[in-house]
Design an enzyme around this catalytic site. Structure first.
Site, PDB file in Angstrom:
ATOM      1  N   LYS A   1       0.850  -1.194   0.000  1.00  0.00           N
ATOM      2  CA  LYS A   1       0.000   0.000   0.000  1.00  0.00           C
ATOM      3  C   LYS A   1       0.882   1.238   0.000  1.00  0.00           C
ATOM      4  O   LYS A   1       1.887   1.296   0.706  1.00  0.00           O
ATOM      5  CB  LYS A   1      -0.909  -0.023   1.232  1.00  0.00           C
TER       6      LYS A   1
ATOM      7  N   SER B   1      -9.724   2.023   3.025  1.00  0.00           N
ATOM      8  CA  SER B   1      -8.873   2.754   2.107  1.00  0.00           C
ATOM      9  C   SER B   1      -7.888   1.866   1.344  1.00  0.00           C
ATOM     10  O   SER B   1      -7.270   2.314   0.374  1.00  0.00           O
ATOM     11  CB  SER B   1      -8.085   3.820   2.869  1.00  0.00           C
TER      12      SER B   1
ATOM     13  N   SER C   1      -9.882  -0.193   7.380  1.00  0.00           N
ATOM     14  CA  SER C   1      -9.336  -0.050   6.025  1.00  0.00           C
ATOM     15  C   SER C   1      -8.639  -1.279   5.469  1.00  0.00           C
ATOM     16  O   SER C   1      -8.241  -1.282   4.308  1.00  0.00           O
ATOM     17  CB  SER C   1      -8.379   1.145   5.967  1.00  0.00           C
TER      18      SER C   1
END
Length: 487
Positions: free
Chosen positions: A79, A158, A182
């Protein structure tokens, strides 16, 4: 042999050991898939870095077998919230679009040191603020799943790039972050496993901060066993993080026995929403199915109450926004961030932040600044922290009578990419995941089945502090019944 991309991490490891294929061949297959992907999951591709790491892995597999780990030669995605040395790290914000760190975050370094092959950086909601991965300066991410009527849906957020990449067979596993859900919510939307460890289990050093008292690294994989394998190396004490827990990390794989006879599973009445809202009925039905699976294996089901659950979401958004307004104050174009020049310093600040930060990020900064302002600090931020303690105490009391808590992960299936949800409805996607985050507890999302629209639905298992092994074991039992829904 199954499609090389669709193997689990454990299966890839086994085949690498048997020399069925090399780490370079495995990595190249993933690079080819990434080059042809239509999901917008990868925003920075690092093929040369990956192939060099794969060559090193092949050398170890052939000549230094005492150094082989479960992740040697396994292709993973990172990420874009985690710093990567000499590789752009942007948090998917225009204000950091050109930022290249000079060091690796602790969890990235630990993954690489354990032999994992980094394929590149993954898309996300800007500064990890969002539930749909539509708040990215690189554009939205598409879920590999489509609704039965052909409509494209969001991957969640997210960590939407991470969940889409794993579900779309672009990487074997991915590193994500979880502040209020997330990792777990996008895992639920994409039909994969997502695990958030106990707060402090994994170092936050080198992880771009959103809300420092809530942020925690997590993993997204296609199987429960893979989650245990990927979580193992990134855990452990780190002197670079003052919130890092100085406790021993157990071998998580040893906890996955599929034996749960006598375990007490708490079912919180406050998480049952279908009585009030008809659209949540499908999730409630799947929840009952999960309860039945655990009962079949000898678990004892216990009805419990978490009375302050209804306050968790507003409390979370006050606290995380307050911390975000403080953390993001550093991006002013002078020390950090892309600068928009002006003759006036105040105008420069205004233009730099106004032009380079997205709408959702600015919204939360404003909410946080308001909550922290002198006239409202006690009424909002201080009160929110007090209620956070009450939410935590609810869990502490419950774990005196139960071993684990089973809930849905998200209230509904993934929504359409072109569906314009109002802000409050968007925030409600985290209604089931936020309470465990406020308490700092470990939690895992595991697929339970498909909706009538042929989209994944998932359950969440919450454990007591530092019992990641236990929630992995409960998840494994459910996985035994449901199988891998990606198939």
């Amino acid at each position: 042999m199954k499609d090389i991309l669709k193997l689990s991490i454990a299966e890839m490891h086994e085949n690498l050991i048997k020399k069925e294929f090399s780490a370079v061949e495995l990595t190249q297959a993933h690079i080819d898939a990434i080059n042809n992907e239509q999901l917008n999951a990868f925003i920075t591709k690092t093929p040369e870095v990956a192939l060099n790491a794969a060559r090193k892995a092949d050398h170890i597999l052939t000549h230094e077998q005492d150094k082989i780990t479960s992740l040697t030669g396994i292709p993973v995605g990172i990420k874009d919230l985690f710093c990567t040395k000499n590789i752009k790290t942007t948090a998917c914000s225009n204000i950091l679009r050109n930022f290249t760190p000079q060091y690796d975050s602790t969890v990235v370094k630990r993954l690489i040191d354990d032999g994992a092959v980094m394929l590149g950086k993954l898309n996300m909601d800007e500064f990890a603020m969002g539930s749909s991965n539509s708040n990215s300066c690189f554009g939205p991410v598409e879920n590999p799943w489509t609704r039965a009527d052909g409509v494209k849906v969001v991957p969640g957020g997210s960590s939407g790039g991470s969940s889409a990449a794993v579900a779309g067979f672009l990487c074997a596993g991915a590193l994500g972050s979880d502040t209020g859900g997330s990792v777990r919510q996008p895992a639920a939307f994409c039909g994969i496993v997502g695990l958030k460890p106990t707060y402090g289990r994994c170092s936050r050093s080198g992880m771009i901060a959103f809300a420092s008292s809530l942020d925690q690294a997590g993993v997204l994989t296609r199987t429960v066993k893979d989650a245990a394998l990927m979580l193992q190396p990134i855990c452990g004490y780190d002197t670079q993080d003052s919130t890092s827990a100085n406790i021993t990390t157990p071998r998580f794989l040893d906890s996955i026995t599929n034996i749960i006879k006598g375990k007490r599973i708490g079912i919180p009445k406050e998480y049952e929403l279908s009585n009030k809202y008809k659209e949540y009925e499908e999730v409630s039905e799947m929840w009952l199915k999960g309860i039945k699976y655990l009962e079949n294996e000898g678990a004892e089901i216990v009805n419990i109450s978490l009375p302050h659950t209804s306050y968790a979401l507003p409390v979370y958004y006050i606290i995380c926004s307050a911390e975000a307004s403080s953390n993001l104050a550093r991006y002013d174009g002078i020390k950090y961030g892309t600068r928009v020049n002006s003759d006036n310093i105040n105008e420069m600040y205004e233009l730099t932040r106004g032009n380079n930060l997205g709408t959702e990020v600015k919204r939360r900064i404003l909410i946080g600044a308001y909550a922290l302002s002198s006239g409202y600090y006690d009424a909002y931020y201080n009160k929110a922290q007090c209620i956070r303690r009450l939410v935590t105490n609810d869990f502490v009391e419950s774990f005196k009578s139960v071993d684990y808590i089973l809930t849905p992960t998200a209230p509904k299936e993934a929504f359409a990419m072109d569906e314009q949800l109002d802000t409050l409805t968007m925030y409600l996607n985290d209604v089931f995941t936020v309470p465990a985050s406020l308490a700092g507890l470990p939690a895992i999302s595991i697929p339970i089945g498909l909706s009538k629209n042929k989209l994944p639905l998932s359950l969440q298992i919450i454990g007591n502090y530092y019992d990641e092994g236990g929630i992995l074991n409960i998840a494994s039992v459910i996985e035994k019944y449901t199988g891998n829904i990606l198939k």
